[in-house]
Structures are given as C-alpha cells and as structure tokens.
Design an enzyme around this catalytic site. Structure first.
Site, PDB file in Angstrom:
ATOM      1  CG  ASP A 204      -5.993   7.912  -4.116  1.00 32.12           C
ATOM      2  OD1 ASP A 204      -6.108   6.684  -4.278  1.00 32.12           O
ATOM      3  OD2 ASP A 204      -6.582   8.755  -4.811  1.00 32.12           O
ATOM      4  CD  GLU A 246      -3.721   4.334  -6.053  1.00 34.25           C
ATOM      5  OE1 GLU A 246      -4.595   3.591  -6.514  1.00 34.25           O
ATOM      6  OE2 GLU A 246      -3.856   5.570  -6.015  1.00 34.25           O
TER       7      GLU A 246
END
Length: 546
Positions: A204, A246
């Site tokens: 993330d 990401e």
C-alpha cells in the site's frame, strides 16, 4: 500451459480482490470470516481466477476499514483464528489458487503498540520509528491526499507534546523508513506471512515512504533503497512470490518502482482505468491510445496490473482538471457519488446497468497488456450504496442468493457489518450468484468464458501491443503478439453500429478465427479488411496461417 514453479506465474494470472468481511459469514455474527470464505473457494475456482487478493485482515480499530493496522502478526478476531487462516490458505493452494495479502507499511494505526510506546517518551527506543516535529511547518511541498477530511499532514499529539507526520488520516501516523530498525521489522512481518504460505503482498501507498524538505515527499530516490532492501530479502529467502505496488502516479513515475527487475514484480496502472471509462463515454479511442503510448517499457520480468474497479473510489488523481470535470458530469451527477478526487460507484452502475457496456469494459480489461484484477461482485453486476459513509458504498456484502441476507449470513439483518443492496435494479433479489449460475446467458456465465479465453493463451499476459489507426475513431483496434501467436482485438466504443476498414497487410494470407465462437472469417489480403460491429461489440481474432 502453466506450471506451479513458473516464476512469472503472475503474468498469466487473473486476480480477484475481496474483503474477508464481505464474502461469507459462517458464525452468524454479521461479518464475513475465513471459515465462510473457505466454503466459497469452489465458486472462485469455477469462476477461473488464479490468485486471491485479500484486503486487510489484521487487528485494527477499523477507522479506515482495516488499513489502520494495530498488529501485523495476527488475524482480526472477527475473521477467525490464525488456524482458520491456515486452513483457508491450504484449501486455496489445493485448488491451484494463490493468495496475496496486504502489506500496509507507510503507516500504522495510532493504536498500534509501536506508536503508543513512541509517544510515551522522547527517550523511547521506538520514538524514532515515527516522524516527529516540534512544528507543523515542515515538508510544506507535500500535498494533502484526503482533502475531504484532512487540513494538514501533521497532527498534534497531546501525550508527547509534538506533531507527528501522516500522509493519510490523522489516526494513521507514518513510519520512519530512514530508520534501519523499521526496515528490518517490516521484513520480519513479510517473512512471517510468507513462511505461513502467503504468495506475496499488495504493498500500500509506496510513493510516500520517505520525507525530504523541499520536495513533494513522493517518489523520492531514497524510497527505492527501502524497496530494493525488501526485494533482496524476499529473493534470498522465498521463491515464486510476488510484490504488487500501489502507486497512484503517472506511468513514467511508476516505472522506477520496477527498478531493473529488482523492486516490484507488478504495479497497478492507475491512469488507464478512468480513460477506459472516458473512451466509452466519448465514443473515441483517443484516451486509451494516448495513455498506453505514454506508458514506458518495463523490465521483462515485470508486469502491470489493470483493473476497472476496486475497494476505493474510482480515482481521478491522474487526469487533467478538464477530464475530471467531465468524469464527474458523466458518472457522478449525484454529488453523494463523489469522494476525495474520485467516484464511489461500482462497474455495473457506472455503465448504467447496460450489459453490453459492462462486457465491453471487461473485454478491454482482459485483452490490454497487464494482469487483470476483478473486484468481488463485479462478475455478477453488483451495485453500490452511495449513501453509506466514506467508501463503504462499494464494500457491501456479496450477493449469493435471493433469500435471507442474500445468502451472506444467517444473522439478523440489523447485525450485518453493512446493509445489503436491496433496490429493485441491483438488489440481491435481482442480482445474485445463485440465479446467474442457472443461466447460460448470465453475466456470470459470460465472465467465466472470457476468463477461460484469457487464460488459454499467454499472448494476453505477455504479448506486445501495437495499435492500428483506422479512420473511424469510434473503433479501437490493436494487435497482441507473443512468440508465434498473434491476436487482433477490435472494439466498437459506440452506442451505434460501426463499420471499419483495417490495414492488415502485414498479416496477408492469415485467417482470422473469432475466439469466442471459433468461427473463421475471410482470409486477409492486400486490400483494407472490412468489419461491421454492433453497438458496444468487440472481436478477438486469432490470426492463423493455415
């Protein structure tokens, strides 16, 4: 075609994103869990997916749907036990499916014991695990990501009488990756889950790991030192695992996250997603062609991940202001459908529940370069509830049947973690797995077929891309090539029938075989090749030299 020990398995795979809490509730508490998910593995295997991507499953206060992690080494009690997770993992592997989990390392929850210890004293050994300041005027060049809720990237901590840095919500203090101890601890977290059997991580918010004065605090060179360290440890200790980045950035800015094949194996291609929607609304191939032509080459071992929808808003960060206004006007006329710089709606409703448009977008997802990622429920055409807070509108329970709680849970409806969609168009009575399994003409049956075709050839996951440029701008056409296989994709982006002539002279003598029906079309010659396409129709042709 596929082998268990293929180090590039992720190139040919179809990924499926799901939240454990949203999938199936086994103990009637209104929250999905691992025992429930295990009972749905046969469905996922039947669908044809290769790899499951699980959203955060760790202990958390759930102020950001689990992305505020309070313990990296355990399973949230709502989802079951560690043994439940192990059983699920073994059952997935037994069906030939891999599982990647979330690695949320830019920040922790402010309830994490690390932060609680760090704030207690400026002399604490963990103090330097976070980013502190006596003032809130450092790193002024860094943008605020959650504009709807945050006014600053600094938050005052009354316990330690200092400010701490956060790129996301103020209850998510950022870890300090300039500290070698933090890097080492994150590797220990990775190693723990990999040894348990996880097949990799979706990592993330990777552009924000490092801060430097006078910069945007994004995509800094020092960030790559951290990533190469983690990748090196991974390669030294585990085979055939994958790291998926990401990084919601322009393709040229994401390119460095692959390194020379020594950082991420995969990265999401965020800008292609809104441009697919734009191309269909504009009935013009230009947005797709332009962004793909702006996409730089990546190392041979690396791969883009592409998607139509996911658990977050349809992000409009990587578009111009004019393009963003256009997307809002077309796809989020109700302001409640907007959040941050994006649109909180699902695929089917964005397409007005027009089956041909849904199929069209999926045909692009499965035929453009990269590994396709399906968001749970989109395979049956689920809708959303924009009246729920934050991004919860697209995180409602999976709709398995038309009965009690859509077959998700036997709990009282009031106990469910979120209400089930119940409107006449997208509600569980109209849209569910059970009814679609019974029909060969359902969206679910069609999705199984296109996934089967995608998995039948490596050309889609590994092949080159070459755009054709017919005069009719409403038609998108491209060639995918891999080794001795060539596929021609032709797509009508328009709501009306379109005729097109394609220059296929380099393939003269070849016979186009339509892949869905296995029908042969006329042999390609010297003259422009004519095709007529129905509204929102597409062809996938294998070009065979017989």
């Amino acid at each position: 075609m596929r082998t268990e020990d293929d180090p590039l398995w992720y190139k040919d795979a179809v990924f499926y994103e799901l939240h454990v809490k949203a999938y199936s509730d086994s103990n009637a508490d209104g929250i999905g869990d691992f025992p429930g998910l295990l009972t749905k593995l046969d469905y996922l295997h039947e669908l044809g997916v290769d790899c499951l991507w699980l959203l955060p499953m760790y202990p958390s206060p759930f102020r950001d749907d689990g992305y505020d992690i309070a313990d990296y080494y355990s399973i949230h009690q709502n989802y079951g036990t560690m043994e439940d997770f192990r059983r699920f993992l073994e059952a997935a592997h037994a069906r030939g499916m891999r599982v990647i989990i979330e690695l949320v390392v830019n920040h922790t929850s402010d309830q994490h014991p690390w932060f609680q210890e760090a704030r207690r004293s400026r002399e604490s050994p963990l103090r330097d695990w976070y980013v502190w300041s006596d003032t809130d005027d450092r790193y002024k060049e860094a943008r605020i990501i959650f504009l709807d809720t945050e006014k600053s990237n600094w938050a005052w901590d009354p316990v330690s009488k200092a400010y701490y840095w956060h790129r996301f919500f103020s209850h998510q203090p950022d870890l300090n990756f300039d500290n070698p101890a933090v890097r080492e601890e994150i590797w220990k977290v990775m190693d723990y889950w990999l040894r348990m059997g996880a097949d990799g991580f979706r990592v993330d918010a990777v552009p924000y790991l490092i801060e430097r004065e006078g910069t945007s605090c994004e995509n800094l060179v020092e960030t790559h030192d951290v990533l190469r360290f983690l990748r090196r440890r991974l390669d030294e200790n585990h085979a055939n695992k994958v790291l998926l980045a990401e990084a919601n950035q322009w393709p040229a800015d994401v390119r460095p996250y692959f390194g020379e094949g020594n950082e991420f194996h995969m990265a999401f291609h965020f800008p292609i997603m809104p441009r697919i929607f734009m191309a269909v609304q504009l009935e013009d191939r230009k947005p797709i062609v332009e962004i793909m032509e702006r996409t730089p080459p990546i190392p041979e071992s690396c791969q883009w991940a592409i998607f139509l929808r996911n658990h977050d808003e349809l992000t409009l960060e990587m578009v111009t202001d004019e393009e963003r206004d256009y997307m809002y006007d077309e796809y989020a006329k109700d302001p409640k459908g907007r959040i941050n710089l994006g649109i909180r709606r699902r695929l089917a409703s964005l397409m007005g529940n027009v089956r041909r448009r849904v199929e069209l977008l999926n045909s692009l997802l499965f035929s453009l370069p990269g590994t396709p990622v399906i968001y749970y429920g989109d395979e049956i055409g689920m809708g959303e509830n924009i009246y729920l807070g934050d991004r919860n509108g697209v995180r409602t329970p999976m709709q398995w049947g038309g009965g009690w709680n859509a077959g998700f849970s036997t709990a009282d409806p009031e106990q469910l973690y979120l209400p089930i969609i119940s409107n006449p168009v997208y509600g569980y009575a109209a849209v569910n797995v059970e009814s679609q399994r019974r029909s060969e003409d359902s969206l679910l049956s069609w999705m199984k077929e296109i996934i089967r075709l995608r998995r039948s050839s490596r050309v889609f996951g590994r092949g080159s891309l070459e755009f054709l440029n017919p005069e009719n701008h409403r038609v998108l056409a491209y060639i995918r090539r891999w080794e001795d296989e060539t596929v021609l994709v032709v797509t009508n982006l328009s709501r009306s029938a379109q005729a097109v002539e394609l220059d296929l002279r380099p393939f003269r003598g070849a016979i186009p075989i339509e892949m869905f029906g296995r029908n042969a079309f006329p042999r390609i010659g010297e003259r422009p090749y004519p095709l007529t396409l129905a509204p929102y129709h597409f062809f996938w042709f294998q070009l065979r030299r017989l």
